[in-house]
Motif scaffolding. Structure first.
Motif, PDB file in Angstrom:
ATOM      1  N   VAL A 102       0.854  -1.188   0.000  1.00  0.00           N
ATOM      2  CA  VAL A 102       0.000   0.000   0.000  1.00  0.00           C
ATOM      3  C   VAL A 102       0.890   1.238   0.000  1.00  0.00           C
ATOM      4  CG1 VAL A 102      -1.952   1.155   1.089  1.00  0.00           C
ATOM      5  CG2 VAL A 102      -1.663  -1.316   1.401  1.00  0.00           C
ATOM      6  N   MET A 103       0.863   1.958  -1.115  1.00  0.00           N
ATOM      7  CA  MET A 103       1.699   3.165  -1.277  1.00  0.00           C
ATOM      8  C   MET A 103       0.917   4.399  -0.831  1.00  0.00           C
ATOM      9  SD  MET A 103       4.882   2.996  -2.497  1.00  0.00           S
ATOM     10  CE  MET A 103       5.132   4.671  -3.086  1.00  0.00           C
ATOM     11  N   VAL A 104       1.009   4.718   0.445  1.00  0.00           N
ATOM     12  CA  VAL A 104       0.324   5.906   0.938  1.00  0.00           C
ATOM     13  C   VAL A 104       1.226   7.138   0.847  1.00  0.00           C
ATOM     14  CG1 VAL A 104      -1.121   6.808   2.805  1.00  0.00           C
ATOM     15  CG2 VAL A 104      -0.802   4.340   2.595  1.00  0.00           C
ATOM     16  N   ALA A 105       2.517   6.930   0.785  1.00  0.00           N
ATOM     17  CA  ALA A 105       3.454   8.059   0.818  1.00  0.00           C
ATOM     18  C   ALA A 105       3.208   9.061  -0.305  1.00  0.00           C
ATOM     19  CB  ALA A 105       4.901   7.542   0.732  1.00  0.00           C
ATOM     20  N   ALA A 106       3.375  10.332   0.029  1.00  0.00           N
ATOM     21  CA  ALA A 106       3.357  11.402  -0.962  1.00  0.00           C
ATOM     22  C   ALA A 106       4.785  11.530  -1.494  1.00  0.00           C
ATOM     23  CB  ALA A 106       2.904  12.711  -0.324  1.00  0.00           C
ATOM     24  N   ASN A 134      11.369  12.188 -10.879  1.00  0.00           N
ATOM     25  CA  ASN A 134      11.726  11.010 -10.101  1.00  0.00           C
ATOM     26  C   ASN A 134      11.122   9.760 -10.716  1.00  0.00           C
ATOM     27  OD1 ASN A 134      13.392  11.744  -7.923  1.00  0.00           O
ATOM     28  ND2 ASN A 134      11.662  12.670  -6.844  1.00  0.00           N
ATOM     29  N   PRO A 135      11.707   8.595 -10.433  1.00  0.00           N
ATOM     30  CA  PRO A 135      11.077   7.357 -10.882  1.00  0.00           C
ATOM     31  C   PRO A 135       9.723   7.182 -10.188  1.00  0.00           C
ATOM     32  CG  PRO A 135      12.894   6.890  -9.384  1.00  0.00           C
ATOM     33  CD  PRO A 135      12.949   8.356  -9.695  1.00  0.00           C
ATOM     34  N   ASP A 136       8.782   6.572 -10.881  1.00  0.00           N
ATOM     35  CA  ASP A 136       7.474   6.270 -10.296  1.00  0.00           C
ATOM     36  C   ASP A 136       7.590   4.927  -9.572  1.00  0.00           C
ATOM     37  OD1 ASP A 136       4.809   5.437  -9.820  1.00  0.00           O
ATOM     38  OD2 ASP A 136       4.105   6.758 -11.417  1.00  0.00           O
ATOM     39  N   ILE A 137       7.654   4.982  -8.248  1.00  0.00           N
ATOM     40  CA  ILE A 137       7.853   3.774  -7.443  1.00  0.00           C
ATOM     41  C   ILE A 137       6.694   2.804  -7.639  1.00  0.00           C
ATOM     42  CG2 ILE A 137       8.157   2.879  -5.090  1.00  0.00           C
ATOM     43  CD1 ILE A 137       9.251   5.708  -4.354  1.00  0.00           C
ATOM     44  N   LEU A 138       5.482   3.353  -7.610  1.00  0.00           N
ATOM     45  CA  LEU A 138       4.285   2.527  -7.752  1.00  0.00           C
ATOM     46  C   LEU A 138       4.250   1.812  -9.101  1.00  0.00           C
ATOM     47  CD1 LEU A 138       1.654   1.740  -6.286  1.00  0.00           C
ATOM     48  CD2 LEU A 138       0.574   3.730  -7.337  1.00  0.00           C
ATOM     49  N   ALA A 139       4.607   2.525 -10.155  1.00  0.00           N
ATOM     50  CA  ALA A 139       4.629   1.909 -11.483  1.00  0.00           C
ATOM     51  C   ALA A 139       5.616   0.739 -11.501  1.00  0.00           C
ATOM     52  CB  ALA A 139       5.007   2.946 -12.539  1.00  0.00           C
ATOM     53  N   GLY A 153      -2.690   1.865  -4.509  1.00  0.00           N
ATOM     54  CA  GLY A 153      -2.148   3.218  -4.575  1.00  0.00           C
ATOM     55  C   GLY A 153      -3.049   4.204  -3.866  1.00  0.00           C
ATOM     56  N   PHE A 154      -2.523   5.369  -3.620  1.00  0.00           N
ATOM     57  CA  PHE A 154      -3.281   6.467  -3.024  1.00  0.00           C
ATOM     58  C   PHE A 154      -3.190   7.660  -3.953  1.00  0.00           C
ATOM     59  CE2 PHE A 154      -4.873   6.524   1.416  1.00  0.00           C
ATOM     60  CZ  PHE A 154      -4.789   5.180   1.670  1.00  0.00           C
ATOM     61  N   ALA A 155      -4.226   8.479  -3.952  1.00  0.00           N
ATOM     62  CA  ALA A 155      -4.144   9.721  -4.719  1.00  0.00           C
ATOM     63  C   ALA A 155      -4.843  10.835  -3.960  1.00  0.00           C
ATOM     64  CB  ALA A 155      -4.771   9.533  -6.098  1.00  0.00           C
ATOM     65  N   ALA A 171      -9.229   7.780 -13.886  1.00  0.00           N
ATOM     66  CA  ALA A 171      -8.169   7.941 -14.888  1.00  0.00           C
ATOM     67  C   ALA A 171      -6.820   7.542 -14.295  1.00  0.00           C
ATOM     68  CB  ALA A 171      -8.134   9.392 -15.379  1.00  0.00           C
ATOM     69  N   LYS A 172      -6.588   7.943 -13.049  1.00  0.00           N
ATOM     70  CA  LYS A 172      -5.311   7.616 -12.406  1.00  0.00           C
ATOM     71  C   LYS A 172      -5.209   6.122 -12.118  1.00  0.00           C
ATOM     72  CE  LYS A 172      -3.130  10.750 -10.112  1.00  0.00           C
ATOM     73  NZ  LYS A 172      -2.785  11.780  -9.137  1.00  0.00           N
ATOM     74  N   ARG A 173      -6.306   5.514 -11.710  1.00  0.00           N
ATOM     75  CA  ARG A 173      -6.324   4.066 -11.441  1.00  0.00           C
ATOM     76  C   ARG A 173      -5.903   3.309 -12.708  1.00  0.00           C
ATOM     77  NH1 ARG A 173      -6.340  -0.592 -12.702  1.00  0.00           N
ATOM     78  NH2 ARG A 173      -7.971  -0.011 -14.177  1.00  0.00           N
ATOM     79  N   ARG A 175      -4.234   4.553 -15.346  1.00  0.00           N
ATOM     80  CA  ARG A 175      -2.860   4.920 -15.703  1.00  0.00           C
ATOM     81  C   ARG A 175      -1.842   4.169 -14.849  1.00  0.00           C
ATOM     82  NH1 ARG A 175      -0.096   9.336 -14.046  1.00  0.00           N
ATOM     83  NH2 ARG A 175      -1.894  10.488 -13.265  1.00  0.00           N
ATOM     84  N   LYS A 176      -2.166   3.991 -13.555  1.00  0.00           N
ATOM     85  CA  LYS A 176      -1.229   3.358 -12.621  1.00  0.00           C
ATOM     86  C   LYS A 176      -1.273   1.834 -12.689  1.00  0.00           C
ATOM     87  CE  LYS A 176       0.447   7.009 -10.433  1.00  0.00           C
ATOM     88  NZ  LYS A 176       1.872   7.222 -10.193  1.00  0.00           N
ATOM     89  N   GLY A 177      -2.385   1.282 -13.135  1.00  0.00           N
ATOM     90  CA  GLY A 177      -2.498  -0.181 -13.227  1.00  0.00           C
ATOM     91  C   GLY A 177      -2.598  -0.884 -11.885  1.00  0.00           C
TER      92      GLY A 177
HETATM   93  N1  CTP Z   1       3.864   7.519  -6.545  1.00  0.00           N
HETATM   94  C1  CTP Z   1       5.048   6.800  -6.628  1.00  0.00           C
HETATM   95  N2  CTP Z   1       6.161   7.352  -7.182  1.00  0.00           N
HETATM   96  C2  CTP Z   1       6.117   8.604  -7.684  1.00  0.00           C
HETATM   97  C3  CTP Z   1       4.911   9.355  -7.618  1.00  0.00           C
HETATM   98  C4  CTP Z   1       3.809   8.777  -7.034  1.00  0.00           C
HETATM   99  O1  CTP Z   1       5.070   5.653  -6.169  1.00  0.00           O
HETATM  100  N3  CTP Z   1       7.217   9.108  -8.228  1.00  0.00           N
HETATM  101  C5  CTP Z   1       2.664   6.877  -5.959  1.00  0.00           C
HETATM  102  C6  CTP Z   1       2.126   7.516  -4.706  1.00  0.00           C
HETATM  103  O2  CTP Z   1       2.690   6.954  -3.540  1.00  0.00           O
HETATM  104  C7  CTP Z   1       0.642   7.197  -4.787  1.00  0.00           C
HETATM  105  C8  CTP Z   1       0.367   7.142  -6.284  1.00  0.00           C
HETATM  106  O3  CTP Z   1       1.647   6.958  -6.911  1.00  0.00           O
HETATM  107  O4  CTP Z   1       0.346   5.927  -4.250  1.00  0.00           O
HETATM  108  C9  CTP Z   1      -0.300   8.333  -6.863  1.00  0.00           C
HETATM  109  O5  CTP Z   1       0.486   9.471  -6.625  1.00  0.00           O
HETATM  110  P1  CTP Z   1       0.086  10.815  -7.364  1.00  0.00           P
HETATM  111  O6  CTP Z   1       1.041  11.869  -6.972  1.00  0.00           O
HETATM  112  O7  CTP Z   1      -1.373  11.050  -7.122  1.00  0.00           O
HETATM  113  O8  CTP Z   1       0.246  10.387  -8.898  1.00  0.00           O
HETATM  114  P2  CTP Z   1       1.204  10.915 -10.032  1.00  0.00           P
HETATM  115  O9  CTP Z   1       1.324   9.790 -11.004  1.00  0.00           O
HETATM  116  O10 CTP Z   1       2.468  11.455  -9.493  1.00  0.00           O
HETATM  117  O11 CTP Z   1       0.347  12.023 -10.748  1.00  0.00           O
HETATM  118  P3  CTP Z   1       0.145  13.598 -10.444  1.00  0.00           P
HETATM  119  O12 CTP Z   1       1.012  13.980  -9.272  1.00  0.00           O
HETATM  120  O13 CTP Z   1       0.519  14.264 -11.699  1.00  0.00           O
HETATM  121  O14 CTP Z   1      -1.323  13.738 -10.145  1.00  0.00           O
END
Ligand code: CTP
Ligand code: CA
Length: 236
Positions: A102-106, A134-139, A153-155, A171-173, A175-177
């Motif tokens: 569970v990725m709650v971190a901002a 930065n790399p997208d950790i969740l992706a 994921g969290f948004a 849309a984010k759900r 996109r994030k898969g």
């Molecule tokens: N997240 C992540 N790595 C990043 C950015 C976000 O793992 N570099 C994760 C967050 O922990 C969260 C999810 O992705 O669980 C959604 O984060 P959010 O900031 O809403 O999504 P982004 O894809 O960064 O889109 P945006 O900020 O443009 O809305």
């Protein structure tokens, strides 16, 4: 000290939860950051541990007080991190052996290129910060997901109304898969640094599987109800 036997509906599950907000250094004394307090993620970790899971909680800049109960829980291991790179390394390591993540971190979307090794001075003029994504950790977690692993994921979204919130969330759900996306509405006042939370949880079909308005603990419990249902479906 009594040995606590795992019990509850998450018994036998290993979970990783991230919380707080990453910081990206500008110079030795300054950073880019965000207002996440880490309370929601701490509540998600505590709820899971109380329901029998073994939990790794990875916290980026969360006050000691917020992590107090989690730190004392025998089923929770807390790791502290600072930057997005540190969060990614710790999360990837813990996630590999986790059933639910569970990725709650901002997460800071950008870091500063060419961090200054000395404190920037006004006499040098206004700094022109070059930012790199930065790399997208969740992706990465979704990409590396193995069968039977559930990724949540969290948004935090600013939205004019519920319709826009759901539209952005769906849309984010997609996109994030992710298997589930927990969406909460934030603004200058709501969400961050507050004790209560409204959380709407979306599944892969875009359906609202939980809509809870209450304490962060109540939101966490509802999230685990939804995550357990999805996880049982994946494993079973
Ligand atoms: N997240 C992540 N790595 C990043 C950015 C976000 O793992 N570099 C994760 C967050 O922990 C969260 C999810 O992705 O669980 C959604 O984060 P959010 O900031 O809403 O999504 P982004 O894809 O960064 O889109 P945006 O900020 O443009 O809305
Ligand atoms: Ca972001």
């Amino acid at each position: 000290l009594a040995v606590v036997q795992p019990h509850g509906d998450l018994a036998g599950l290993t979970v990783t939860v991230t919380t707080g907000g990453t910081r990206e250094p500008i110079d030795p004394v300054r950073y880019l950051g965000n207002r996440s307090s880490g309370r929601q993620g701490a509540a998600v970790a505590l709820a899971a541990a109380d329901r029998g899971a073994t939990v790794t909680l990875i916290a980026a800049h969360v006050d000691d007080g917020v992590l107090d109960a989690a730190s004392r829980h025998t089923a929770i291991t807390v790791h502290r991190v600072s930057s997005t790179a540190e969060l990614k390394a710790a999360t990837d390591a813990a996630a590999a052996a986790s059933d639910v993540i569970v990725m709650v971190a901002a997460v800071a979307d950008y870091r500063v290129a060419g961090v200054s090794d000395h404190k920037l001075r006004k006499e040098d003029g206004a700094p022109r910060l070059e930012l790199v994504e930065n790399p997208d950790i969740l992706a990465g977690l979704v990409e590396a997901r193995h069968a039977g692993q559930t990724v949540v994921g969290f948004a935090a979204e600013t939205a004019a109304d519920d319709g826009e919130l759901l539209e952005r969330g769906r849309a984010k759900r997609t996109r994030k898969g992710v298997d589930l996306l927990a969406v909460n509405r934030v603004g200058w006042e709501a969400g961050f640094e507050s004790g209560t939370n409204r959380l709407v949880v979306l599944d892969t079909a875009g359906a609202v599987v939980a809509d809870v308005d209450g304490s962060k603990r109540e939101a966490a419990e509802a999230l685990w109800d939804a995550a357990l249902a999805v996880h049982a479906g994946r494993v079973g």
